[in-house]
Enzyme design. Structure first.
Site, PDB file in Angstrom:
ATOM      1  N   VAL A 186     -18.239   4.283 -24.918  1.00 48.48           N
ATOM      2  CA  VAL A 186     -19.539   4.172 -25.349  1.00 48.48           C
ATOM      3  C   VAL A 186     -20.157   2.851 -24.579  1.00 48.48           C
ATOM      4  O   VAL A 186     -21.392   2.652 -24.743  1.00 48.48           O
ATOM      5  CB  VAL A 186     -19.931   4.292 -26.857  1.00 48.48           C
ATOM      6  CG1 VAL A 186     -19.851   5.731 -27.261  1.00 48.48           C
ATOM      7  CG2 VAL A 186     -19.114   3.502 -27.524  1.00 48.48           C
TER       8      VAL A 186
ATOM      9  N   SER B 275     -13.813   3.739 -26.413  1.00 51.64           N
ATOM     10  CA  SER B 275     -12.742   4.909 -26.620  1.00 51.64           C
ATOM     11  C   SER B 275     -11.720   5.073 -25.547  1.00 51.64           C
ATOM     12  O   SER B 275     -10.822   5.782 -25.622  1.00 51.64           O
ATOM     13  CB  SER B 275     -13.708   6.133 -26.724  1.00 51.64           C
ATOM     14  OG  SER B 275     -14.301   6.307 -28.034  1.00 51.64           O
TER      15      SER B 275
ATOM     16  N   TYR C  40     -14.607  14.354 -24.551  1.00 45.67           N
ATOM     17  CA  TYR C  40     -15.277  14.968 -25.933  1.00 45.67           C
ATOM     18  C   TYR C  40     -15.789  16.600 -25.490  1.00 45.67           C
ATOM     19  O   TYR C  40     -15.007  17.149 -24.668  1.00 45.67           O
ATOM     20  CB  TYR C  40     -16.456  14.042 -26.227  1.00 45.67           C
ATOM     21  CG  TYR C  40     -16.304  12.593 -26.522  1.00 45.67           C
ATOM     22  CD1 TYR C  40     -14.973  12.197 -27.047  1.00 45.67           C
ATOM     23  CD2 TYR C  40     -16.866  11.565 -25.620  1.00 45.67           C
ATOM     24  CE1 TYR C  40     -14.800  10.959 -27.028  1.00 45.67           C
ATOM     25  CE2 TYR C  40     -16.638  10.241 -25.678  1.00 45.67           C
ATOM     26  CZ  TYR C  40     -15.311  10.134 -26.612  1.00 45.67           C
ATOM     27  OH  TYR C  40     -15.144   8.680 -26.689  1.00 45.67           O
TER      28      TYR C  40
ATOM     29  N   LYS D 135      -8.255   4.890 -26.534  1.00 48.39           N
ATOM     30  CA  LYS D 135      -7.427   5.914 -27.091  1.00 48.39           C
ATOM     31  C   LYS D 135      -6.375   6.592 -26.596  1.00 48.39           C
ATOM     32  O   LYS D 135      -5.545   6.559 -27.149  1.00 48.39           O
ATOM     33  CB  LYS D 135      -8.458   6.973 -27.775  1.00 48.39           C
ATOM     34  CG  LYS D 135      -9.569   6.503 -28.684  1.00 48.39           C
ATOM     35  CD  LYS D 135     -10.729   7.411 -28.799  1.00 48.39           C
ATOM     36  CE  LYS D 135     -11.727   7.310 -29.623  1.00 48.39           C
ATOM     37  NZ  LYS D 135     -12.938   8.010 -29.765  1.00 48.39           N
TER      38      LYS D 135
ATOM     39  N   TYR E 259      -8.487  -0.298 -35.362  1.00 47.42           N
ATOM     40  CA  TYR E 259      -9.308   0.586 -34.618  1.00 47.42           C
ATOM     41  C   TYR E 259     -10.443  -0.223 -33.932  1.00 47.42           C
ATOM     42  O   TYR E 259     -10.887  -0.160 -32.732  1.00 47.42           O
ATOM     43  CB  TYR E 259      -9.635   1.654 -35.120  1.00 47.42           C
ATOM     44  CG  TYR E 259     -10.688   2.732 -34.501  1.00 47.42           C
ATOM     45  CD1 TYR E 259     -10.154   3.535 -33.470  1.00 47.42           C
ATOM     46  CD2 TYR E 259     -12.002   2.696 -34.785  1.00 47.42           C
ATOM     47  CE1 TYR E 259     -11.071   4.369 -32.737  1.00 47.42           C
ATOM     48  CE2 TYR E 259     -12.711   3.517 -34.230  1.00 47.42           C
ATOM     49  CZ  TYR E 259     -12.417   4.527 -33.241  1.00 47.42           C
ATOM     50  OH  TYR E 259     -13.378   5.000 -32.469  1.00 47.42           O
TER      51      TYR E 259
HETATM   52  N1  GLN Z   1     -15.919   2.328 -31.228  1.00 45.71           N
HETATM   53  C1  GLN Z   1     -16.654   3.278 -30.885  1.00 45.71           C
HETATM   54  C2  GLN Z   1     -16.659   4.246 -32.159  1.00 45.71           C
HETATM   55  O1  GLN Z   1     -15.800   4.341 -33.028  1.00 45.71           O
HETATM   56  C3  GLN Z   1     -16.025   4.076 -29.827  1.00 45.71           C
HETATM   57  C4  GLN Z   1     -16.622   5.517 -29.309  1.00 45.71           C
HETATM   58  C5  GLN Z   1     -16.487   5.547 -28.157  1.00 45.71           C
HETATM   59  O2  GLN Z   1     -16.484   4.975 -27.078  1.00 45.71           O
HETATM   60  N2  GLN Z   1     -17.056   7.160 -27.641  1.00 45.71           N
HETATM   61  O3  GLN Z   1     -17.609   4.675 -32.578  1.00 45.71           O
END
Ligand code: GLN
Length: 326
Positions: free
Chosen positions: A266, A71, A248, A74, A196
């Site tokens: 993550v 993420s 988040y 993003k 993505y």
């Molecule tokens: N690729 C992961 C997902 O879409 C990214 C989520 C994250 O890093 N929080 O679930």
């Protein structure tokens, strides 16, 4: 380097090393396994890197070990979409409000049907759809090229993590199709989801992340290569959204305790950015229940305190960090 600068630099290096010593024994949290390939990470890996907005690197631990950006892609992808389509067009598709919910929650803003923000999966998939719409078959190359410019070296993807998420990413596919149902994304949602999954699978190390963060703190120019990577006008937008939504449903607590824009992923990466001053990156794959790196949070809380980085800290020493070096 003047003697004073060298002393300050040595002091920062020692501080980074002391953070490693302090938090190395913290083994709270669990490695993510919902993307099966991520479960193979070594839970003990731990790296910290601080890069100043004038390009000095202070690092310790496994700062060379690569992991997928997840993420943390993003905000950078969001910056590219803003540049491609302009903020007005992008805001028709994705909002800028914290959702207060988990990163993968299946919800859209009442009334507009937009995802709440581009840091949660729904918003990030929308951003990928906007990038795919603009760049078509060139989209991933463009994105990888831009991320590489921000990191200052040629990045690549982890094919097995990409395939693992692509095979198991049913929830993200559901989100993509919900967005399509509400007309929030152009038709080709499968290509957008593929983009993505690929962008999340880009391999970085802790140093790359800190340099990418330092590129944002240096007004969009990579402080080491000197290359202008992001439009200076969009850096403010990227940092604002990282400040309000980057962690988040921990974003409020993060703003309270750390007080600087940040983003987690993550795989265990965290990057925090102090405008015009420095960037902190940490890698430690054990995550708390919200999907943020446990040690990553602790390191940033402590460094923000030690360096006086919090935007509303009345001492706010961090804002004069470089000034002290001149
Ligand atoms: N690729 C992961 C997902 O879409 C990214 C989520 C994250 O890093 N929080 O679930």
């Amino acid at each position: 380097m003047t003697e004073a600068r060298q002393e300050r630099s040595d002091w920062l290096q020692e501080l980074v090393e002391s953070m490693y010593e302090k938090h190395a024994s913290n083994n709270a949290g669990e490695v993510a396994t919902y993307i099966p390939e991520l479960g193979k990470a070594n839970p003990d890996d731990f790296g910290i890197c601080v890069v100043t907005a004038d390009g000095r690197i202070h690092e310790t631990g496994e700062s060379d070990k690569t992991f997928t950006i997840q993420s943390i892609s993003k905000p950078f992808a969001y910056g590219m979409a803003l540049e491609a389509h302009g903020p007005d067009e992008v805001s028709k598709h994705v909002g800028v409000e914290p959702s207060g919910d988990a990163f993968n929650s299946i919800e859209l803003e009442p009334g507009t049907n937009r995802p709440f923000n581009p840091m949660i999966n729904a918003g990030a998939i929308t951003v990928s759809a906007l990038l795919y719409d603009y760049y078509r078959d060139e989209a991933f190359e463009q994105l990888l090229g831009r991320f590489s410019a921000a990191a200052g070296r040629a990045l690549s993807i982890d094919q097995s993590v990409y395939e693992s998420e692509s095979r198991t990413g049913h929830r993200n596919r559901a989100i993509g199709h919900l967005l399509l149902n509400f007309g929030m994304v152009p038709e080709d949602i499968d290509a957008a989801l593929d983009l993505y999954f690929k962008q999340c699978s880009i391999l970085v190390n802790c140093r790359d992340l800190a340099i990418m963060g330092a590129t944002l703190s240096n007004l969009g120019s990579n402080p080491i290569t000197g290359m202008e990577v992001f439009d200076i006008n969009r850096v403010k937008d990227m940092l604002s959204i990282m400040f309000t939504c980057g962690m988040y449903d921990y974003s409020g607590q993060w703003a309270y305790k750390v007080g600087v824009p940040a983003k987690s992923g993550v795989a265990g990466g965290v990057v925090a950015v102090v405008n015009r001053q420095l960037s902190i990156a940490s890698y430690s794959p054990r995550l708390d229940p919200r999907g943020n790196s446990s040690r990553g949070i602790d390191v940033c809380v402590d460094l923000a305190n030690e360096l006086g980085l919090h935007a509303f800290d009345c001492m706010n020493e961090g804002s004069s960090y470089l000034k002290a070096l001149l």
